[in-house]
Design a protein around this motif. Structure first.
Motif, mmCIF file in Angstrom:
data_model
loop_
_atom_site.group_PDB
_atom_site.id
_atom_site.type_symbol
_atom_site.label_atom_id
_atom_site.label_comp_id
_atom_site.label_asym_id
_atom_site.label_seq_id
_atom_site.Cartn_x
_atom_site.Cartn_y
_atom_site.Cartn_z
ATOM 1 N N LEU A 86 -25.685 8.529 44.768
ATOM 2 C CA LEU A 86 -26.430 9.743 44.437
ATOM 3 C C LEU A 86 -26.035 10.913 45.342
ATOM 4 O O LEU A 86 -25.876 12.039 44.881
ATOM 5 N N MET A 116 -22.685 12.316 44.362
ATOM 6 C CA MET A 116 -22.850 13.145 43.155
ATOM 7 C C MET A 116 -23.438 14.493 43.525
ATOM 8 O O MET A 116 -22.963 15.551 43.083
ATOM 9 N N ILE A 140 -20.912 16.735 45.139
ATOM 10 C CA ILE A 140 -19.979 17.329 44.179
ATOM 11 C C ILE A 140 -20.654 18.489 43.462
ATOM 12 O O ILE A 140 -20.061 19.552 43.262
ATOM 13 N N VAL A 141 -21.921 18.285 43.085
ATOM 14 C CA VAL A 141 -22.651 19.364 42.404
ATOM 15 C C VAL A 141 -22.732 20.587 43.318
ATOM 16 O O VAL A 141 -22.462 21.704 42.911
ATOM 17 N N MET A 194 -30.031 9.894 50.723
ATOM 18 C CA MET A 194 -29.032 10.537 49.862
ATOM 19 C C MET A 194 -28.776 11.973 50.316
ATOM 20 O O MET A 194 -27.685 12.502 50.142
#
Lengths: 295, 374, 272
Positions: C78, C81, C84-85, C142
């Motif tokens: 998570l 991700m 990257i966002v 995360m």
């Protein structure tokens, strides 16, 4: 693809970070009850619109009024604030010379010293706090040494006082102070100091007029990194502090686990959050400024 | 004219490989490419030349598929490729930073694109070996990118982008990271490889010497527009604007008023000075503002006023730059303007003819320079 | 370079003494024979034996490791991700909220995070245990992972990804074959960080666990509240050593790789 990438972490945080806060807020407006869960009202979806209306009608700010009436709470907030401010200053006082020493150490040592600062951060917080219990207690190692040297005749009472809490906070949060200051000092060009001395500064005034202002960003970042978590600290005051050490994190814990008063515990949390928003926003802004300055 | 000269752009029947049709690209308020139309032909070595920010990199990235045009169409072999993603285009690119995958060996880097095409294993091996031979990298196949030198990395990047035998290879400042000597050697290597493989190359560069050396045609760009596109010699000898003349090589620029006289154009540029005489400029009317561009090596310098010279002006030597094989004289004219004249150093320096503050004559023929409208 | 001044040497010596002496004392006294922790009565390893025979500790350790492993793996996925966002997705609606949600859990007092998650689990009627602790730890870990990974992604040369696309990769392939292997060290340190954060956590685990699951810090907590005990000293020593060995090894491996790469680069330039 891109949507999925955004959606998964977004929804996760929404469900497990934002929604829980909404629930805390809602419960802070509810009343204590002898039930499971121990508060009313609970939303009964089956009753539809009427149920919803009844639900909202029963919410009120009673718990917040209670927080202002019982002086335990605002004293705890005030004392948390005081402890956080004092221990932040102490951490700065202890941390700055260390950061400075590392930044001025020979190049080949720096990586090692840097790692030695980080290493405690990886070890258990609880154990690090616990390690001071044996040192500070009345028959502890510190008193044994002091008695043996002959500095004191009677053991000092340190454990279970605010002094022990300060020591514990400085000890556990020291890396948070050292790292940003070191990062700022490491970038500092030695020739700036030489230029200052060349222009007539003494060593000390060169430090005061050049080094300190140029490490300001690091000092600010480090202070926030210590101050923010300290306010809500729970483990340190519980283990090292005494029964008279009032800190809001401890109050919240006891309200929740000992008194089982969830609505008041929730109200305490909401107020703590509101207090913390200011330093958090200031901290974010400082970080933002630094990022922009680096670009 | 010999028929075997490679000049498809002069052949009205030739089919261009790439066509930009009124392409505009905007990033927010900024217009990177402004209503641009150009054809590029098969087997060309086409150079996009211009200062940074002129839009040359954007043009290349549109060809690779990393940007899509805001308006207009880009055709590859007659097909509109506007909506085709980069991984589905028969176009490969050599990146300025080389973009070699640091975690893969040289061999694996070159094989990377072939594996994506699901080429059979033995064919991949053959093709990679071929590419390694072409770029003289056989010895380094097992190494990682950080274990080879900058020049070798450049060749790996080239080999990797050529491995898939693209219809079109894009080279983004391919030699920018190399030092001068290696760059010159590599320019010829690039030309050899282009010829051997018969691939169409489009190169982006800000180095005019590089563009002139390698390219069959050069497009000089500024502010999202192509100012002139032509063969290197035409660009140099017959620039269409002061911008191009100034961008390519060294040039003297004189501004004045046009005065057409018979089959020659005269230009009055200063009180009490003879007019500059040269070949006419289409559509120039009397009194119109014009510019005259002449290369320093076309200006002769002499102590006496030369006989029969179409243009001759007296001035004073202001500065001398000795460059070994040639010397450049900066001659100040009475009005204060400096004209540069170059002469080859055939004689030893001790016997050099002119020195500072000497009065000298500058002269050139009436075909040596060109008149320009803008 | 300036010589180290006396002031610097002294402040470093005192500083590191302050950082390490307490743990050193704890380690030394874990080998104390006596039950009285503060009085040295000879060398013994008997408390280690006690710890290893104490099934409550072993059970708690097993729960802790299970929780740490699951939550750090989830948090790594998570968090990567999210990184990257944050770095790549550009503008989208709710971006400010998104980055706020990434940073906020790191500065949030643990008591608030713990309380709010507990209230969520209760209002959903979930049985509390390993699963709920994993959810809670994943959520705050995360955020740390995403900070670690995004600081690596920021310096990542995007033309590498473009090169992969140019050579025929789909965006997913480009990520799997090029980006991920290159940022792997950052992802791994993110995982390690998430793992140790979960190992250490007391407050959030106390709130979100149920009677069926007690983690090691919770176990230690309930015993140290009564005072210092030699058994806890021994257990702490084991935990400190495991972490120290892990961190030191990781950083040595990392350092060796960096040095080797630099040497090879220098050699390559010299040969050319």
């Amino acid at each position: 693809m891109r949507r999925l990438l955004i959606a998964v972490p977004f929804l996760w945080l929404l469900a497990l970070f934002i929604v829980p806060f909404a629930i805390v807020f809602k419960i802070s407006l509810s009343d204590l009850a002898v039930a499971i869960p121990p508060y009313t009202p609970t939303l009964d979806i089956a009753e539809g619109w009427a149920g919803l209306k009844a639900f909202f009608a029963e919410l009120d700010f009673e718990n917040y009024i209670w927080l202002t009436e019982d002086d335990l709470y605002w004293k705890a907030y005030l004392s948390s604030f005081k402890i956080a401010v004092i221990s932040t200053l102490l951490t700065l006082l202890v941390g700055y010379p260390i950061a400075y020493g590392i930044a001025r150490a020979p190049q080949e040592w720096r990586a090692m010293l840097f790692m030695l600062v980080i290493l405690p951060f990886w070890t258990s917080f609880l154990i690090r706090v616990y390690s001071w219990m044996g040192i500070l207690s009345q028959e502890g190692y510190l008193n044994q040494v002091l008695l043996w040297i002959g500095v004191i005749n009677e053991p000092l009472i340190i454990l279970n006082t605010n002094i022990a809490v300060y020591i514990g906070i400085v000890y556990t949060y020291l890396p948070f102070m050292i790292l940003p200051i070191y990062a700022a000092l490491e970038k500092l060009d030695i020739s700036l100091l030489e230029a200052a001395e060349d222009l007539g500064c003494s060593r000390f005034s060169a430090f005061w007029l050049v080094t300190v202002p140029l490490s300001k960003q690091g000092i600010i970042a480090g202070s926030f990194l210590v101050f923010i978590p300290t306010i809500g600290e729970f483990v340190i005051p519980s283990l090292l502090g005494g029964s008279r050490t009032l800190m809001i994190g401890k109050v919240l814990w006891e309200e929740f686990f000992s008194n089982r008063d969830w609505p008041v515990a929730s109200a305490v949390a909401v107020v703590l959050l509101l207090i913390l928003i200011i330093p958090i926003v200031l901290f974010q802004r400082n970080e933002q400024k630094q990022r922009e300055a680096n670009q | 004219m010999a028929l075997d000269v490679f000049a498809p752009w002069d052949d009205p029947n030739a089919k261009p490989l790439i066509q930009f049709q009124n392409v505009t690209k905007r990033f927010g308020d900024f217009t990177a490419i402004d209503d641009l139309t150009v054809d590029i032909f098969e087997k060309e070595f086409f150079a996009l030349l211009g200062p940074s920010g002129c839009g040359k990199t954007t043009m290349m990235r549109m060809l690779a598929g990393f940007e899509t045009p805001t308006e207009g169409k880009i055709l590859l072999a007659g097909q509109d490729i506007g909506a085709v993603p980069p991984n589905k285009r028969a176009v490969n690119m050599m990146f300025q930073s080389y973009a070699l995958f640091p975690h893969l060996s040289i061999w694996e880097n070159i094989a990377f694109g072939l594996k994506r095409d699901k080429m059979p294993k033995d064919q991949i091996g053959e093709r990679v070996e071929e590419m390694l031979r072409l770029t003289r990298l056989e010895k380094f196949a097992r190494r990682k990118p950080h274990q080879i030198s900058g020049g070798q990395r450049q060749r790996v990047a080239l080999a990797r982008s050529l491995a898939k035998a693209p219809k079109l290879l894009l080279l983004d400042e391919p030699l920018g990271a190399l030092d001068k000597k290696l760059r010159q050697e590599t320019q010829f290597e690039l030309m050899d490889i282009q010829e051997t493989t018969g691939t169409t190359f489009v190169i982006v560069t800000h180095d005019q010497e590089e563009a002139m050396t390698v390219a069959s045609r050069v497009a000089v760009m500024d502010h999202g527009k192509i100012i002139q596109v032509s063969t290197p010699d035409v660009i140099y000898e017959a620039p269409n604007s002061t911008y191009v003349a100034d961008f390519i090589g060294d040039v003297n620029l004189i501004s004045g008023k046009a005065d057409p006289q018979g089959d020659k154009l005269h230009m009055h540029w200063a009180e009490g000075q003879p007019a500059v005489v040269g070949s006419p400029l289409d559509g120039a009317t009397k009194g119109q503002d014009v510019h005259y561009a002449i290369r320093p090596e076309k200006v002769s310098i002499s102590a006496e006023k030369p006989e029969n010279a179409a243009n001759a002006i007296q001035g004073e030597v202001h500065d001398i730059a000795y460059l070994g094989n040639i010397s450049t004289y900066h001659v100040q004219l009475p009005g204060g303007q400096i004209i540069k004249a170059q002469s080859a150093n055939n004689r030893r320096i001790s016997r050099r003819a002119f020195t500072w503050e000497d009065k000298v004559w500058l002269s050139w023929t009436d075909t040596a320079g060109v008149f320009l409208e803008r | 370079m300036r010589r180290m001044t006396w002031f610097n040497v002294t402040s470093l010596t005192l500083g590191f003494a302050f950082l390490y002496l307490p743990m050193l004392i704890l380690i030394i006294f874990s080998f104390n024979e006596s039950k009285l922790v503060t009085v040295w009565a000879g060398f013994s390893t008997k408390w280690y034996g006690e710890v290893l025979r104490n099934t409550a500790f072993l059970d708690a350790a097993w729960v802790t490791i299970k929780v740490a492993f699951l939550s750090s793996c989830l948090a790594t996925v998570l968090g990567t991700m999210a990184a990257i966002v944050m770095v790549r997705a550009g503008r989208f609606r709710g971006r400010t909220v998104f980055s706020g949600m990434i940073y906020a859990p790191m500065v949030m007092p643990e008591v608030i995070t713990g309380l709010s998650l507990l209230l969520l689990f209760i209002s959903l009627g979930m049985d509390r245990g390993v699963f709920t602790i994993v959810l809670a730890h994943t959520t705050f870990a995360m955020c740390y992972v995403s900070v670690v990974v995004s600081s690596r992604l920021v310096s990542f040369d995007q033309s590498l990804e473009e090169a992969a696309l140019d050579l025929g990769c789909s965006p997913v392939q480009a990520f799997r074959l090029v980006t991920l292997p290159i940022i792997a060290p950052a992802v791994i340190s993110g995982w390690l960080l998430a793992f140790t954060l979960s190992l250490d956590d007391l407050v959030i685990a106390s709130f979100t666990s149920g009677p069926s699951a007690t983690t090691l810090p919770m176990k230690i907590w309930s015993s140290v509240r009564l005072g210092v005990s030699p058994e806890i000293n021994a257990l702490s020593t084991i935990m400190i050593l495991v972490v120290a060995i892990g961190v030191i090894t990781a950083s040595l491996i990392n350092k060796r790789n960096v040095v080797r790469q630099q040497r090879e680069e220098a050699a390559a330039e010299k040969l050319a």
